[in-house]
Design a protein around this motif. Structure first.
Motif, short mmCIF file in Angstrom:
data_model
loop_
_atom_site.label_atom_id
_atom_site.label_comp_id
_atom_site.label_asym_id
_atom_site.label_seq_id
_atom_site.Cartn_x
_atom_site.Cartn_y
_atom_site.Cartn_z
N GLY A 25 0.92 -1.18 -0.05
CA GLY A 25 0.04 0.10 -0.15
C GLY A 25 0.80 1.29 -0.12
O GLY A 25 0.29 2.31 -0.04
N TRP A 26 2.22 1.04 0.06
CA TRP A 26 2.97 2.41 -0.12
C TRP A 26 3.37 2.58 -1.31
O TRP A 26 3.51 1.96 -2.29
CB TRP A 26 4.25 1.87 0.88
CG TRP A 26 3.96 2.13 2.28
CD1 TRP A 26 3.44 0.98 3.16
CD2 TRP A 26 3.71 3.33 3.36
NE1 TRP A 26 3.21 1.13 4.40
CE2 TRP A 26 3.57 2.50 4.53
CE3 TRP A 26 4.19 4.64 3.11
CZ2 TRP A 26 3.35 3.44 5.65
CZ3 TRP A 26 3.88 5.25 4.23
CH2 TRP A 26 3.64 4.81 5.41
N SER A 27 3.68 3.93 -1.43
CA SER A 27 4.28 4.27 -2.78
C SER A 27 4.93 5.76 -2.70
O SER A 27 5.20 6.23 -1.32
CB SER A 27 3.18 4.92 -3.72
OG SER A 27 2.62 5.94 -3.27
N SER A 28 6.11 6.15 -3.51
CA SER A 28 6.80 7.22 -3.25
C SER A 28 5.94 8.34 -2.81
O SER A 28 6.48 9.29 -2.02
CB SER A 28 7.82 7.37 -4.50
OG SER A 28 7.13 7.58 -5.51
N ASP A 29 4.98 8.83 -3.35
CA ASP A 29 4.03 9.90 -3.28
C ASP A 29 3.37 9.88 -1.82
O ASP A 29 3.59 10.65 -1.25
CB ASP A 29 2.93 9.83 -4.17
CG ASP A 29 3.40 10.21 -5.92
OD1 ASP A 29 4.29 10.72 -5.99
OD2 ASP A 29 2.74 9.94 -6.57
N LEU A 30 3.07 8.60 -1.27
CA LEU A 30 2.58 8.75 0.06
C LEU A 30 3.60 9.01 1.23
O LEU A 30 3.38 9.46 2.10
CB LEU A 30 1.94 7.28 0.35
CG LEU A 30 1.37 7.01 1.67
CD1 LEU A 30 0.58 7.98 1.82
CD2 LEU A 30 0.84 5.59 1.63
N GLU A 31 4.84 8.18 0.87
CA GLU A 31 5.91 8.72 1.70
C GLU A 31 6.26 10.20 1.78
O GLU A 31 6.56 10.71 2.60
CB GLU A 31 7.40 7.81 1.23
CG GLU A 31 7.04 6.40 1.28
CD GLU A 31 8.11 5.57 1.03
OE1 GLU A 31 9.32 6.20 0.57
OE2 GLU A 31 8.43 4.28 1.29
#
Length: 420
Positions: free
Chosen positions: A256-262
């Motif tokens: 569920g993680w992505s660079s945008d979410l981080e």
């Protein structure tokens, strides 16, 4: 004899057909009827009962052949020791909730009862001082009795006020309310783990650490472990254990993680650090300074009132003694009402707890971002929703705040939280 042989061969034929059948359900639903067989002397009727349809029994027999450890039965039996320990922790948490609730009510009563008693004593002492100063010239007036009574009551009010300012009952009550709320939240988490099933010893250890962290953050006793009510520096309250993460290689599953979410979570951390937490620490500093000033002013005024009452009619010009004896008590009552009636200590604790809440959110976000093993993180989509709910925002609003922080940096005027 020929008839019996015919029947026997007929039964063998049906037995062979049933044993070679590939479907048990067809066999379960089938019914076998035998025709009447005539002999010379009589008619031989062979009655064989129908085979009743019992699909559930057949399926149960098939399921019973599957071993408990096979992939068709993925449910794993819970660890009985872990489950038992969770129940022990749950009982301890429930007991602590009740204790903090009762103690919080008791200390809230302390605040109201002590404030009423001290103000009553102080105003009575001021009234006696005023009466004594008015009858100094009357012969036979009970001047000494009034002076002694007023002085004694002022001294009693001073001692009680020093103790009250030291323990800050309104702040103690707020601490117990916070502890009860956090323990109820922990109770809900433990019940959820038990309901889901399959708890592990790591779940038990984590819950144990949370209980002990709350005990340290909001202690019940007053002697020895009471929190400092006038600290030199305002620090956020900390009621959660330190989180330790292990480093590992990244895996293909993003969880569920992505660079945008981080990046979004990093920006939210900056907003919480420079706006929300900083603002509550600033308000906490002001509340602490006000509480310190009032805590010094109250006993000082009652002490001056005691001095003025003691020197009534003892000096040629007793106007100063009259002013101290009367005005000291009146002003002390006003100061006490503002400090303890306004619950300045409770306000300071509220600011400190709010700053601690934002610090906890920062550490939670940072611990997830520092974890290199994505599978060990909380699910990204669920975590984003949890952060948004804790800040009282929708997902779109949370992303807008992160985008605004990315453009403006520390100059952003928007606060992260809309709840408080």
């Amino acid at each position: 004899m020929a008839t019996i042989n015919q029947v026997s061969s007929f039964l063998c034929l049906h037995s062979n057909i049933s044993s070679s059948s590939s479907s048990r359900r067809d066999l379960a639903r089938s019914s076998i009827h035998f025709p009447k067989i005539k002999t010379k002397n009589s008619t031989l009727t062979t009655l064989i009962p129908k085979i009743q349809s019992n699909i559930g029994l057949v399926e149960e027999m098939e399921f019973s052949r599957i071993s408990p450890n096979s992939k068709h039965n993925p449910k794993v039996s819970p660890d009985p020791k872990a489950m038992e320990k969770l129940y022990v922790l749950l009982e301890a948490v429930l007991d602590r909730v009740e204790m903090h609730k009762n103690v919080g009510e008791q200390r809230n009563n302390w605040n109201s009862l002590l404030l009423t008693s001290i103000n009553t004593i102080t105003l009575s002492a001021a009234t006696m001082a005023g009466i004594a100063s008015a009858i100094t010239s009357l012969p036979g007036a009970p001047l000494e009795a009034l002076k002694l009574a007023s002085t004694f009551m002022y001294l009693a009010a001073t001692g009680m006020l020093i103790i009250m300012n030291k323990i800050q009952p309104s702040q103690l009550a707020e601490e117990q309310r916070n502890a009860a709320r956090l323990l109820k939240k922990l109770e809900s988490e433990i019940k959820t783990k038990i309901a889901i099933g399959n708890p592990t010893l790591s779940d038990v250890n984590e819950a144990m650490k949370k209980v002990l962290a709350i005990d340290r953050a909001y202690p019940l006793p007053l002697i020895g472990v009471m929190l400092e009510k006038f600290p030199a520096k305002v620090e956020p309250a900390v009621w959660w254990p330190e989180k330790r993460r292990t480093s590992a290689k990244r895996q293909d599953d993003k969880n569920g993680w992505s660079s945008d979410l981080e990046e979004e979570m990093r920006e939210i951390t900056k907003v919480l650090e420079f706006k929300d937490k900083a603002d509550y620490l600033r308000l906490g500093e002001k509340a602490l300074k006000l509480n310190k000033g009032l805590a010094i002013a109250g006993p000082l005024l009652t002490g001056l009132g005691a001095i003025g009452s003691a020197f009534l009619a003892s000096s040629p010009d007793n106007s100063w003694a009259m002013v101290l004896g009367v005005m000291g008590g009146a002003m002390a009552s006003v100061v006490n009402t503002v400090q303890h009636g306004g619950q300045v200590g409770m306000v300071f604790e509220m600011y400190r707890s709010n700053a601690g809440f934002f610090r906890m959110m920062e550490e939670s976000i940072e611990s997830n971002l520092k974890e290199r093993d994505l599978e060990s993180r909380e699910n990204g989509e669920v975590f984003e929703m949890k952060v948004a709910l804790q800040l009282g925002r929708s997902l779109s609003e949370l992303r807008d705040v992160a985008a605004l922080s990315s453009r403006l940096g520390s100059d952003i005027e928007e606060f992260g939280s809309k709840l408080f």
